[in-house]
Write an enzyme that holds these catalytic residues in place. Structure first.
Site, mmCIF file in Angstrom:
data_model
loop_
_atom_site.group_PDB
_atom_site.id
_atom_site.type_symbol
_atom_site.label_atom_id
_atom_site.label_comp_id
_atom_site.label_asym_id
_atom_site.label_seq_id
_atom_site.Cartn_x
_atom_site.Cartn_y
_atom_site.Cartn_z
ATOM 1 N N ASP A 46 0.856 -1.190 0.000
ATOM 2 C CA ASP A 46 0.000 0.000 0.000
ATOM 3 C C ASP A 46 0.893 1.243 0.000
ATOM 4 O OD1 ASP A 46 -2.984 0.990 0.745
ATOM 5 O OD2 ASP A 46 -1.498 2.254 1.764
ATOM 6 N N TYR A 51 3.238 9.694 -0.580
ATOM 7 C CA TYR A 51 4.328 9.153 0.242
ATOM 8 C C TYR A 51 5.707 9.386 -0.393
ATOM 9 C CZ TYR A 51 0.406 6.551 2.359
ATOM 10 O OH TYR A 51 -0.793 6.193 2.929
ATOM 11 N N LYS A 76 -2.526 5.808 -4.431
ATOM 12 C CA LYS A 76 -3.608 6.762 -4.170
ATOM 13 C C LYS A 76 -3.338 8.071 -4.903
ATOM 14 C CE LYS A 76 -3.571 4.768 0.468
ATOM 15 N NZ LYS A 76 -2.151 4.556 0.785
ATOM 16 N N HIS A 109 -7.383 9.625 -2.192
ATOM 17 C CA HIS A 109 -6.750 9.612 -0.863
ATOM 18 C C HIS A 109 -7.623 10.283 0.206
ATOM 19 C CE1 HIS A 109 -2.409 9.258 0.841
ATOM 20 N NE2 HIS A 109 -3.284 9.049 1.787
HETATM 21 P P1 NAD Z 1 0.574 1.436 11.849
HETATM 22 O O1 NAD Z 1 -0.600 1.322 12.737
HETATM 23 O O2 NAD Z 1 0.821 0.410 10.816
HETATM 24 O O3 NAD Z 1 1.843 1.566 12.816
HETATM 25 C C1 NAD Z 1 3.162 1.547 12.307
HETATM 26 C C2 NAD Z 1 4.142 1.819 13.459
HETATM 27 O O4 NAD Z 1 3.930 0.897 14.513
HETATM 28 C C3 NAD Z 1 5.581 1.609 13.014
HETATM 29 O O5 NAD Z 1 6.133 2.800 12.550
HETATM 30 C C4 NAD Z 1 6.260 1.136 14.284
HETATM 31 O O6 NAD Z 1 6.661 2.249 15.058
HETATM 32 C C5 NAD Z 1 5.165 0.418 15.027
HETATM 33 N N1 NAD Z 1 5.180 -1.057 14.859
HETATM 34 C C6 NAD Z 1 5.073 -1.776 13.723
HETATM 35 N N2 NAD Z 1 5.051 -3.089 13.977
HETATM 36 C C7 NAD Z 1 5.132 -3.214 15.316
HETATM 37 C C8 NAD Z 1 5.130 -4.326 16.200
HETATM 38 N N3 NAD Z 1 5.055 -5.576 15.739
HETATM 39 N N4 NAD Z 1 5.222 -4.082 17.534
HETATM 40 C C9 NAD Z 1 5.290 -2.830 18.006
HETATM 41 N N5 NAD Z 1 5.275 -1.731 17.230
HETATM 42 C C10 NAD Z 1 5.200 -1.915 15.896
HETATM 43 O O7 NAD Z 1 0.524 2.902 11.226
HETATM 44 P P2 NAD Z 1 0.605 3.550 9.783
HETATM 45 O O8 NAD Z 1 1.927 3.365 9.151
HETATM 46 O O9 NAD Z 1 0.115 4.944 9.952
HETATM 47 O O10 NAD Z 1 -0.514 2.768 8.941
HETATM 48 C C11 NAD Z 1 -0.240 1.651 8.112
HETATM 49 C C12 NAD Z 1 -0.400 2.002 6.640
HETATM 50 O O11 NAD Z 1 -1.703 2.556 6.399
HETATM 51 C C13 NAD Z 1 0.547 3.102 6.147
HETATM 52 O O12 NAD Z 1 1.872 2.646 5.970
HETATM 53 C C14 NAD Z 1 -0.162 3.504 4.879
HETATM 54 O O13 NAD Z 1 0.107 2.561 3.859
HETATM 55 C C15 NAD Z 1 -1.619 3.463 5.310
HETATM 56 N N6 NAD Z 1 -2.136 4.798 5.742
HETATM 57 C C16 NAD Z 1 -3.111 5.382 4.988
HETATM 58 C C17 NAD Z 1 -3.635 6.622 5.343
HETATM 59 C C18 NAD Z 1 -4.710 7.229 4.504
HETATM 60 O O14 NAD Z 1 -5.051 8.411 4.712
HETATM 61 N N7 NAD Z 1 -5.290 6.515 3.578
HETATM 62 C C19 NAD Z 1 -3.172 7.281 6.489
HETATM 63 C C20 NAD Z 1 -2.181 6.661 7.256
HETATM 64 C C21 NAD Z 1 -1.690 5.405 6.876
#
Ligand code: NAD
Length: 276
Positions: A46, A51, A76, A109
């Site tokens: 994704d 990004y 997106k 997005h």
């Molecule tokens: P997430 O909830 O996936 O959290 C990621 C963070 O959690 C990492 O940076 C790390 O610090 C921690 N982490 C990861 N694995 C872990 C584990 N096993 N144990 C403990 N901590 C851990 O947050 P995200 O990156 O914001 O969301 C995931 C994906 O969603 C993004 O990479 C993106 O592709 C998408 N996204 C989309 C939008 C949108 O507006 N459409 C907004 C935000 C994110």
């Protein structure tokens, strides 16, 4: 290949329920990190124009040698590219960066209600789908009243709405809207960006009972309620940990405990107010 289940979408395509998100992964780290995700068994990535790492995702895809039909690639349309023509131009740019002739999923997005161009943008998406450049089209951060307009004013029901969703923001009303209209739910920030949420004592107890981590418990909860997820990490052990969620099952009581963690607390912007 891997244990990841597929979820069937309203256009007949099947998306892997677990993928890998690359938001906030530095472009200089992206190709290696995506390669690690591929090595761990992820086949769904994704990304987004916003990004700034589509080219590096493309580099990892090309280097991996994986057959194209084994991969699910989502990108997106950036907020600066709303409009019928701009949305299609933006997809052409994304495809060029990704080194692909088609994405599996193209999302709007954000709705940007102040600009009020999301219906026109969606019509551009329908054209991109008809042209074969986007196998599936969907939206992100849409509220029910934004979706209502697409349903009333256009010919295509989005296959997916990607929204902020984790145990502190469970989005019950939106999920039930999706269910009524055959739209699948993708959960962004599924583990609450790894902050506060994972320290909750409820999750610690459930994790201990199953011999899993709090992150794995939350990801498993998403799987069991039917969400499509793509947690992000740049740490190889966590990338593998987040994939190891198909060898245990949360009980009804576990699920209820997590349901009780709802706080209606957003980490990101309110889609009705976000216009940039
Ligand atoms: P997430 O909830 O996936 O959290 C990621 C963070 O959690 C990492 O940076 C790390 O610090 C921690 N982490 C990861 N694995 C872990 C584990 N096993 N144990 C403990 N901590 C851990 O947050 P995200 O990156 O914001 O969301 C995931 C994906 O969603 C993004 O990479 C993106 O592709 C998408 N996204 C989309 C939008 C949108 O507006 N459409 C907004 C935000 C994110």
């Amino acid at each position: 290949m891997s244990d990841v289940p597929g979820i069937e979408l309203n256009n007949g395509a099947t998306i892997p329920q677990l993928g890998f998100g690359v938001f906030q992964i530095d472009p200089s780290d992206t190709a290696d990190t995506v390669q690690q995700a591929f090595d761990a068994g992820y086949r769904h990535i994704d990304t987004a124009q916003m990004y700034g790492n589509e080219a590096e995702v493309g580099e990892a895809i090309a280097k991996s040698g994986l057959p194209r039909d084994e991969l699910w690639i989502t990108t997106k349309c950036n907020n600066s590219n709303h409009g019928y023509d701009d949305a299609q131009r933006a997809l052409d740019e994304s495809l060029q960066k990704l080194g692909l002739d088609r994405v599996d999923l193209y999302l709007i997005h954000w709705p940007l209600p102040g600009k009020d161009l999301y219906v026109e943008t969606w019509k551009g998406f329908e054209k991109a789908h008809a042209d074969g450049k986007a196998r599936t089209i969907g939206v992100s951060n849409f509220q029910p009243h934004h979706l209502d307009r697409l349903l009333e004013e256009t010919d295509t029901v989005p296959a997916i709405n990607q929204i902020e969703l984790h145990p502190h923001m469970q989005q019950a009303a939106l999920r039930s809207y999706h269910e009524r209209h055959g739209i699948r739910t993708e959960a962004w920030s599924p583990i609450g960006q790894g902050r506060g949420l994972l320290d909750a004592p409820e999750l610690g107890e459930i994790a201990q009972a199953h011999g899993k981590s709090p992150a794995q418990v939350v990801l498993r909860w998403h799987i069991q309620i039917g969400n499509i997820i793509f947690p992000k990490s740049v740490t190889p052990e966590r990338i593998r940990e987040n994939m190891a969620i198909f060898d245990f099952e949360l009980t009804h009581e576990d699920m209820q405990k997590i349901e009780g963690m709802e706080k209606a607390e957003r980490l990101g912007p309110d889609p009705d107010k976000f216009d940039r």
